[in-house]
Design a protein around this motif. Structure first.
Motif, PDB file in Angstrom:
ATOM      1  N   GLU A 126       4.875  -2.117 -29.078  1.00 20.18           N
ATOM      2  CA  GLU A 126       5.661  -3.320 -29.379  1.00 20.18           C
ATOM      3  C   GLU A 126       6.599  -3.657 -28.222  1.00 20.18           C
ATOM      4  O   GLU A 126       6.697  -4.806 -27.788  1.00 20.18           O
ATOM      5  CB  GLU A 126       6.456  -3.070 -30.669  1.00 20.18           C
ATOM      6  CG  GLU A 126       7.283  -4.225 -31.146  1.00 20.18           C
ATOM      7  CD  GLU A 126       6.461  -5.370 -31.706  1.00 20.18           C
ATOM      8  OE1 GLU A 126       6.879  -6.514 -31.497  1.00 20.18           O
ATOM      9  OE2 GLU A 126       5.410  -5.131 -32.332  1.00 20.18           O
ATOM     10  N   ASN A 129       4.511  -4.851 -25.124  1.00 22.92           N
ATOM     11  CA  ASN A 129       3.985  -6.209 -25.339  1.00 22.92           C
ATOM     12  C   ASN A 129       5.095  -7.246 -25.273  1.00 22.92           C
ATOM     13  O   ASN A 129       4.917  -8.338 -24.739  1.00 22.92           O
ATOM     14  CB  ASN A 129       3.281  -6.306 -26.702  1.00 22.92           C
ATOM     15  CG  ASN A 129       1.923  -5.644 -26.677  1.00 22.92           C
ATOM     16  OD1 ASN A 129       1.309  -5.535 -25.632  1.00 22.92           O
ATOM     17  ND2 ASN A 129       1.470  -5.185 -27.827  1.00 22.92           N
ATOM     18  N   CYS A 130       6.243  -6.872 -25.828  1.00 22.35           N
ATOM     19  CA  CYS A 130       7.372  -7.794 -25.864  1.00 22.35           C
ATOM     20  C   CYS A 130       7.910  -8.014 -24.448  1.00 22.35           C
ATOM     21  O   CYS A 130       8.293  -9.125 -24.082  1.00 22.35           O
ATOM     22  CB  CYS A 130       8.451  -7.215 -26.765  1.00 22.35           C
ATOM     23  SG  CYS A 130       9.572  -8.423 -27.358  1.00 22.35           S
ATOM     24  N   SER A 135       1.324 -12.236 -26.766  1.00 25.41           N
ATOM     25  CA  SER A 135       1.501 -12.740 -28.119  1.00 25.41           C
ATOM     26  C   SER A 135       1.039 -11.749 -29.187  1.00 25.41           C
ATOM     27  O   SER A 135       1.146 -12.055 -30.365  1.00 25.41           O
ATOM     28  CB  SER A 135       0.748 -14.050 -28.287  1.00 25.41           C
ATOM     29  OG  SER A 135      -0.611 -13.831 -28.022  1.00 25.41           O
ATOM     30  N   ASN A 136       0.520 -10.544 -28.805  1.00 29.60           N
ATOM     31  CA  ASN A 136       0.247  -9.595 -29.882  1.00 29.60           C
ATOM     32  C   ASN A 136       1.456  -8.725 -30.191  1.00 29.60           C
ATOM     33  O   ASN A 136       1.331  -7.723 -30.867  1.00 29.60           O
ATOM     34  CB  ASN A 136      -1.021  -8.758 -29.653  1.00 29.60           C
ATOM     35  CG  ASN A 136      -1.267  -8.452 -28.199  1.00 29.60           C
ATOM     36  OD1 ASN A 136      -0.616  -9.015 -27.332  1.00 29.60           O
ATOM     37  ND2 ASN A 136      -2.181  -7.567 -27.911  1.00 29.60           N
ATOM     38  N   SER A 137       2.622  -9.125 -29.731  1.00 30.33           N
ATOM     39  CA  SER A 137       3.859  -8.473 -30.166  1.00 30.33           C
ATOM     40  C   SER A 137       4.410  -9.240 -31.359  1.00 30.33           C
ATOM     41  O   SER A 137       4.471 -10.465 -31.344  1.00 30.33           O
ATOM     42  CB  SER A 137       4.880  -8.482 -29.031  1.00 30.33           C
ATOM     43  OG  SER A 137       6.173  -8.454 -29.545  1.00 30.33           O
ATOM     44  N   TYR A 138       4.813  -8.501 -32.403  1.00 26.65           N
ATOM     45  CA  TYR A 138       5.355  -9.140 -33.602  1.00 26.65           C
ATOM     46  C   TYR A 138       6.598  -9.949 -33.261  1.00 26.65           C
ATOM     47  O   TYR A 138       6.779 -11.075 -33.720  1.00 26.65           O
ATOM     48  CB  TYR A 138       5.704  -8.059 -34.631  1.00 26.65           C
ATOM     49  CG  TYR A 138       6.371  -8.580 -35.876  1.00 26.65           C
ATOM     50  CD1 TYR A 138       5.617  -9.115 -36.919  1.00 26.65           C
ATOM     51  CD2 TYR A 138       7.746  -8.559 -36.007  1.00 26.65           C
ATOM     52  CE1 TYR A 138       6.224  -9.605 -38.059  1.00 26.65           C
ATOM     53  CE2 TYR A 138       8.355  -9.050 -37.139  1.00 26.65           C
ATOM     54  CZ  TYR A 138       7.600  -9.569 -38.161  1.00 26.65           C
ATOM     55  OH  TYR A 138       8.210 -10.062 -39.278  1.00 26.65           O
ATOM     56  N   LYS A 141       5.779 -13.256 -31.567  1.00 29.10           N
ATOM     57  CA  LYS A 141       5.194 -14.199 -32.527  1.00 29.10           C
ATOM     58  C   LYS A 141       6.292 -14.827 -33.376  1.00 29.10           C
ATOM     59  O   LYS A 141       6.335 -16.041 -33.586  1.00 29.10           O
ATOM     60  CB  LYS A 141       4.224 -13.460 -33.461  1.00 29.10           C
ATOM     61  CG  LYS A 141       2.808 -13.392 -32.957  1.00 29.10           C
ATOM     62  CD  LYS A 141       1.915 -12.847 -34.053  1.00 29.10           C
ATOM     63  CE  LYS A 141       0.993 -11.796 -33.495  1.00 29.10           C
ATOM     64  NZ  LYS A 141       0.511 -10.845 -34.478  1.00 29.10           N
ATOM     65  N   LYS A 142       7.178 -13.941 -33.871  1.00 28.02           N
ATOM     66  CA  LYS A 142       8.242 -14.393 -34.771  1.00 28.02           C
ATOM     67  C   LYS A 142       9.198 -15.335 -34.034  1.00 28.02           C
ATOM     68  O   LYS A 142       9.643 -16.346 -34.583  1.00 28.02           O
ATOM     69  CB  LYS A 142       8.990 -13.161 -35.273  1.00 28.02           C
ATOM     70  CG  LYS A 142       9.704 -13.366 -36.568  1.00 28.02           C
ATOM     71  CD  LYS A 142       8.745 -13.449 -37.729  1.00 28.02           C
ATOM     72  CE  LYS A 142       9.541 -13.695 -38.993  1.00 28.02           C
ATOM     73  NZ  LYS A 142       8.731 -14.335 -40.025  1.00 28.02           N
ATOM     74  N   ASP A 144       8.527 -17.248 -31.457  1.00 28.75           N
ATOM     75  CA  ASP A 144       7.869 -18.542 -31.254  1.00 28.75           C
ATOM     76  C   ASP A 144       7.903 -19.372 -32.543  1.00 28.75           C
ATOM     77  O   ASP A 144       8.152 -20.576 -32.513  1.00 28.75           O
ATOM     78  CB  ASP A 144       6.415 -18.351 -30.803  1.00 28.75           C
ATOM     79  CG  ASP A 144       6.350 -17.785 -29.393  1.00 28.75           C
ATOM     80  OD1 ASP A 144       7.383 -17.834 -28.700  1.00 28.75           O
ATOM     81  OD2 ASP A 144       5.287 -17.278 -29.005  1.00 28.75           O
ATOM     82  N   GLU A 145       7.683 -18.668 -33.671  1.00 22.51           N
ATOM     83  CA  GLU A 145       7.671 -19.365 -34.956  1.00 22.51           C
ATOM     84  C   GLU A 145       9.058 -19.949 -35.263  1.00 22.51           C
ATOM     85  O   GLU A 145       9.186 -21.116 -35.638  1.00 22.51           O
ATOM     86  CB  GLU A 145       7.270 -18.370 -36.055  1.00 22.51           C
ATOM     87  CG  GLU A 145       7.082 -19.001 -37.410  1.00 22.51           C
ATOM     88  CD  GLU A 145       6.888 -17.948 -38.486  1.00 22.51           C
ATOM     89  OE1 GLU A 145       7.361 -18.164 -39.607  1.00 22.51           O
ATOM     90  OE2 GLU A 145       6.270 -16.898 -38.187  1.00 22.51           O
TER      91      GLU A 145
END
Length: 154
Positions: A126, A129-130, A135-138, A141-142, A144-145
């Motif tokens: 995590e 990726n972050c 974008s496969n980091s939670y 993703k959150k 961006d949302e």
């Protein structure tokens, strides 16, 4: 871990080392409350994995991840005369750090649950990726949302 009291005063936690903040937010979900030694062990393992995978200083990778993982814009609820609408607001620097750490830990916990991978491996993935903003980091993703919702509510 410093065994310091970072909570009694407002903004005192901004002085707390970021690695310790990560450790403290790893001890969540009832069964892990107060088990700081366990959280320290998890973070140590995760840092070793990060070092092996990236050959960089793991603390630096964590700082990058926290920098990328916090949303820059959020939406708050503004209620007037019984009509509740969302209004986009900028996020303060401290809250960005807090949310980034929380999202990283939450994502790692979710991906480790009912899974063969250990929590340390998931946390390492995590954070890496972050830090890479993939974008496969939670957390990414959150983020961006949240920012997309805020953009819609400007």
């Amino acid at each position: 871990h410093t065994a310091g009291r970072w909570q009694p005063r407002r903004f005192r936690k901004a002085q707390c080392p970021i690695v310790e903040r990560l450790v403290c937010s790893m001890m969540m979900h009832g069964r892990n409350n107060g088990k700081k030694a366990m959280a320290v062990r998890i973070v140590k393992h995760a840092f070793e994995i990060i070092h092996l995978l990236t050959d960089k200083n793991p603390v630096q990778v964590l700082v990058e991840a926290v920098k990328n993982g916090g949303p820059r814009e959020d939406s708050t609820r503004i209620g007037s005369a019984g009509v509740v609408r969302r209004q986009a607001v900028d996020v303060s620097p401290l809250r960005r750090v807090n949310q980034a750490i929380y999202l990283i830990c939450y994502g790692a916990r979710q991906s480790a649950f009912r899974n063969i991978k250990t929590i340390a491996e998931c946390l390492a993935d995590e954070i890496i990726n972050c830090a890479k903003e993939s974008s496969n980091s939670y957390a990414i993703k959150k983020k961006d949302e949240i920012e997309r919702v805020a953009k819609a509510n400007r």
